[in-house]
Design an enzyme around this catalytic site. Sequence first.
Site, short mmCIF file in Angstrom:
data_model
loop_
_atom_site.label_atom_id
_atom_site.label_comp_id
_atom_site.label_asym_id
_atom_site.label_seq_id
_atom_site.Cartn_x
_atom_site.Cartn_y
_atom_site.Cartn_z
N LYS A 112 76.56 20.43 78.03
CA LYS A 112 77.45 21.58 78.26
C LYS A 112 77.43 21.89 79.75
CE LYS A 112 80.04 24.26 75.67
NZ LYS A 112 80.70 23.92 74.39
P1 NAD Z 1 89.12 30.84 75.11
O1 NAD Z 1 88.66 31.24 76.47
O2 NAD Z 1 90.38 30.05 74.99
O3 NAD Z 1 89.24 32.12 74.17
C1 NAD Z 1 88.22 33.05 74.01
C2 NAD Z 1 88.83 34.27 73.32
O4 NAD Z 1 87.81 35.21 73.02
C3 NAD Z 1 89.84 35.02 74.20
O5 NAD Z 1 90.95 35.41 73.40
C4 NAD Z 1 89.06 36.25 74.64
O6 NAD Z 1 89.91 37.34 74.97
C5 NAD Z 1 88.27 36.50 73.39
N1 NAD Z 1 87.14 37.43 73.54
C6 NAD Z 1 86.23 37.51 74.53
N2 NAD Z 1 85.38 38.54 74.30
C7 NAD Z 1 85.79 39.10 73.13
C8 NAD Z 1 85.33 40.21 72.36
N3 NAD Z 1 84.27 40.93 72.73
N4 NAD Z 1 85.98 40.52 71.20
C9 NAD Z 1 87.04 39.80 70.81
N5 NAD Z 1 87.51 38.75 71.50
C10 NAD Z 1 86.89 38.40 72.65
O7 NAD Z 1 87.90 30.03 74.48
P2 NAD Z 1 87.95 29.00 73.26
O8 NAD Z 1 88.04 27.63 73.82
O9 NAD Z 1 88.93 29.46 72.25
O10 NAD Z 1 86.46 29.15 72.72
C11 NAD Z 1 86.09 30.18 71.80
C12 NAD Z 1 84.79 29.79 71.11
O11 NAD Z 1 84.96 28.55 70.43
C13 NAD Z 1 83.59 29.58 72.04
O12 NAD Z 1 82.41 29.96 71.37
C14 NAD Z 1 83.59 28.08 72.26
O13 NAD Z 1 82.32 27.59 72.67
C15 NAD Z 1 83.97 27.62 70.88
N6 NAD Z 1 84.51 26.26 70.81
C16 NAD Z 1 85.60 25.90 71.54
C17 NAD Z 1 86.10 24.62 71.44
C18 NAD Z 1 87.34 24.17 72.16
O14 NAD Z 1 87.80 23.04 71.90
N7 NAD Z 1 87.93 24.97 73.02
C19 NAD Z 1 85.47 23.69 70.58
C20 NAD Z 1 84.37 24.09 69.83
C21 NAD Z 1 83.90 25.39 69.96
#
Ligand code: NAD
Length: 435
Positions: free
Chosen positions: A128
């Site tokens: 990561k």
């Molecule tokens: P992103 O940055 O696209 O979206 C994150 C979202 O969370 C945003 O809408 C933000 O406003 C919201 N957020 C932040 N704090 C918040 C709160 N207190 N309450 C409600 N919403 C809140 O990120 P992402 O890529 O969608 O990743 C989200 C999660 O999924 C993370 O834990 C990441 O590690 C995990 N993840 C992502 C991927 C990927 O392919 N992008 C793959 C596996 C896991």
Amino acid sequence: MTITDFPTTASGVRSPIPDLHAPSPGERALAAARFQLAEASRFLGLDDGMHHMLATPRRSLTVSVPVRREDGRLEVVQGHRVQHNLSRGPAKGGIRFHPATDLAEVTALAMWMTWKCALVGIPYGGAKGGVAVDPAALTPRELERVTRRYVNEILPLIGPEKDIPAPDVGTDEQTMAWIMDTYSANAGYSVPGVVTGKPTALGGSLGRAGATSRGVQIAALQALTRSPEGATVAVQGFGKVGALAAQYLADAGCRVVAVSDAGGAVVRSSGLDVAALRAHAAETGSVHGYRDADPLSRDELLELDVDVLVPAALEGVITADNAPRVRARLVVEGANGPTTPEADLILAGNGATVVPDILANAGGVIVSYLEWVQNTQAYSWSAGEVEVKLRDLMENAYRAVAELAAERGLTLRQAAHAIGVGRVAEAHRMRGLYP
Ligand code: NAD
């Protein structure tokens, strides 16, 4: 971090619950990851040496990233890249841009990547990366400078045969394009396989943008004990994962009643028009202010009486404090580490099923793997071919986890970790120790 930091052993003593009051959210996430590993090690009967090796990241690099702001000021931010384990193949894992990210958080996320890749049977170790910046506070040019300088600093670690980054919180296709370009400029030729989640114009895979969310949908539909038609859903986080998870669950017939993001939360008990909400969020930057719904507090969303809760934002949001009030029968973890170990116990005690992160959100790394395979073969598959392979790997992993959980009386998280950790330990045993 040293081995003596690990408070737990695999030798029969029940692991202490991690310290909820650890100073940073990252340290709490790392405590949770270590707790889960300790449980799996004990279940698998691993000796203390193997347990400590798996609890220790293989390599961690912390770098200073100087960035020239548009007004001429020079600012320095910290970045990290952690390769947790390389026993099953090159390291794989996203890069997070978030002001609160730190080495402990990145280490926890890298450890979860190791188990996730092993669990779904793709030939990678776990890694990561993180840079402690708020991308929303930077101009696009500043963001590009931060990205390129960070990549330059971690250049010795990454490469298509060594460590392949991908998007995570705060990064996207554009970030991945800059990473590919920076790496390729240094190599002197195009190296698309150094990073996944790229735009399709640069060798990105069809289906990658929605892959994590598609995997969340597949996992949710496997775990639902009722028909998806009309099943109620609340989604925390409306970013890359959450917005499309909401969309795909709505497409499957579910009624998405509430969503939240950093700007607020909205609720509509008769069901939200997810496509209209996505358009609103794309235009305004948040779900807040969406007209065809009522406002809700972000905390309340987690406690709604719904069939399915999808946390898809950050770690540590379902805790001992609010878990007793979580009424969802099924929690499908789009985010990494959203449920603390204490909350896990409470949810299980209340009869809720939790599909754990390393299973529920594995669709992203699965299609990242498919993208890397296409890049290394200089060939591309249709969206349909990618979807079939994704579905196969997700469903196989889900089945293996559900069977082990049923056979041995484990939660889905314990079973998923037992399989993932067991495969990595097996790889270590077969390779032996050098020298
Ligand atoms: P992103 O940055 O696209 O979206 C994150 C979202 O969370 C945003 O809408 C933000 O406003 C919201 N957020 C932040 N704090 C918040 C709160 N207190 N309450 C409600 N919403 C809140 O990120 P992402 O890529 O969608 O990743 C989200 C999660 O999924 C993370 O834990 C990441 O590690 C995990 N993840 C992502 C991927 C990927 O392919 N992008 C793959 C596996 C896991």
